[in-house]
Write an enzyme that holds these catalytic residues in place. Sequence first.
Site, short mmCIF file in Angstrom:
data_model
loop_
_atom_site.label_atom_id
_atom_site.label_comp_id
_atom_site.label_asym_id
_atom_site.label_seq_id
_atom_site.Cartn_x
_atom_site.Cartn_y
_atom_site.Cartn_z
CG ASP A 161 190.01 -49.27 80.09
OD1 ASP A 161 189.53 -48.48 80.47
OD2 ASP A 161 191.32 -49.51 79.52
CG ASP A 223 194.02 -43.29 78.83
OD1 ASP A 223 193.41 -43.25 79.57
OD2 ASP A 223 194.48 -44.04 78.00
#
Length: 412
Positions: A161, A223
């Site tokens: 990430d 997301d």
Amino acid sequence: MPDYNNIVRAMFFISLFGYARVLENGLVRTPPMGWMSWGYYMCGTDCEQNPDKCLDEKLILSVADTFYNEGYQEAGFEYIIIDDCWSEHHRDKDGRLVPDRLRFPNGMKYIADYIHSRNLKFGMYTNVADVTCMRYPGSKGHFKVDADTFAQWGVDYLKVDGCFVGEQYLNNAYIHFGGYLNKTNRPMVYSCSWPYYIEFIHNRKPDYPTISKHCNLWRNYHDVVTSWSAVKNIIQHYEDEYSGLEKYHGPGHWNDPDMLIFGTDSLTEAQSKIHISVYAMLSAPLLLSCDMTRVKGYEKNLLLNLDLMAIAQDPLGIMARPYRIDYITLWVKPRMPRKGDIYPSYSFALVNVSGQKRTITVRPSNYGLNCTDGYSVMDIFSKRFLKNITFEDSIDVTVPSEDVILYTLFPL
Ligand SMILES: *[C@@H]1O[C@H](CO)[C@@H](O)[C@H](O)[C@H]1NC(C)=O
Ligand SMILES: *[C@@H]1O[C@H](CO)[C@@H](O)[C@H](O)[C@H]1NC(C)=O
Ligand SMILES: *[C@@H]1O[C@H](CO)[C@@H](O)[C@H](O)[C@H]1NC(C)=O
Ligand SMILES: *[C@@H]1O[C@H](CO)[C@@H](O)[C@H](O)[C@H]1NC(C)=O
């Protein structure tokens, strides 16, 4: 000259120049399929108060059992990936990450061994900053020790990430981390959130030529959350950005629209069909994120539909091209010719995301289909061969509102 020659020629050039152009670690020659914890379990650390969303060893092993026992593995589901919130808040005295002692009492090697004994693959998560997005220890300053730790644990896939750091740092860190992963000598799929942060957090243009040289897959967009509108926005994004993204997409290097939201009670049956059909047509990774015991019958039928999964896992890995016709989006995907065929097969998805039922006319010859012996048309959901057509015929297709029609045309 048939299409096939062009495809062979294209693959030849890709293999000639692709070596320098994209990451070649031999992994994910077709897009990864599996399960990842985040979408549903998120930071599921409070197992006493919230046992239904507990991210722990038992959960991970149960997903492996479900894949193994219920046909998912045969359909291609393979990677089981633990996302954020798996570690203790502090590294050990040697600077290594430590799995949460209560939730992962036997450590990660134990989980990897269990998953591998079922012939499945194991994935984990970190962040390039000091901390992860949920503020567990991150890998900044520890790229080598963390790469070595993941390799020792038997990790096959690493999601990395990019929270909390700047653009320059991101552009360097992903390259360096990838280098350390490579030096472990353990093949690990490298999943990068890099372009998402560049585009949506730092408002710059991602450098896809470089990203595709260093990562096996990469997140392009926000997301997913468990709602139909989130899925619709993602599909719209790939439709809008097709021409910018398609050229970086292929075996070993994939655009990643994020997880499927099956099993979360968020979509109707028709919406589920659109979700999985468009992702299959894109050759997107297919990562579930749910309590596997809550996958509905119709969802499971889709996930275990081998003709549908064959679209998702087509060896050419071509991202379907969208065409707008009235209110319908027609996605067209050239497929690997079947064994013995000279001409490629094609899959067509007609998607209407709202409004009323419509009939449109599709002429295969407008989309490059030119097998002079014609095509046999298969409906992927009913698994029925509907009819044979010549390549110059037109097919009338009625798309119900907010639904999808999915055909594969095999050359005769
Ligand atoms: C079929 O189409 C391809 C391009 O899509 C072309 O290269 C090929 O020459 C065509 N073949 C025939 C028989 O028309
Ligand atoms: C490391 O990189 C080289 C060169 O790209 C590649 O051939 C090799 O497969 C990679 N090894 C691993 C373990 O990723
Ligand atoms: C599909 O959606 C549009 C958008 O509302 C709607 O107006 C149209 O009639 C519907 N048909 C299809 C297939 O999109
Ligand atoms: C299509 O053609 C094939 C080969 O000639 C034949 O076997 C098949 O029955 C035909 N299918 C339909 C639906 O007519």
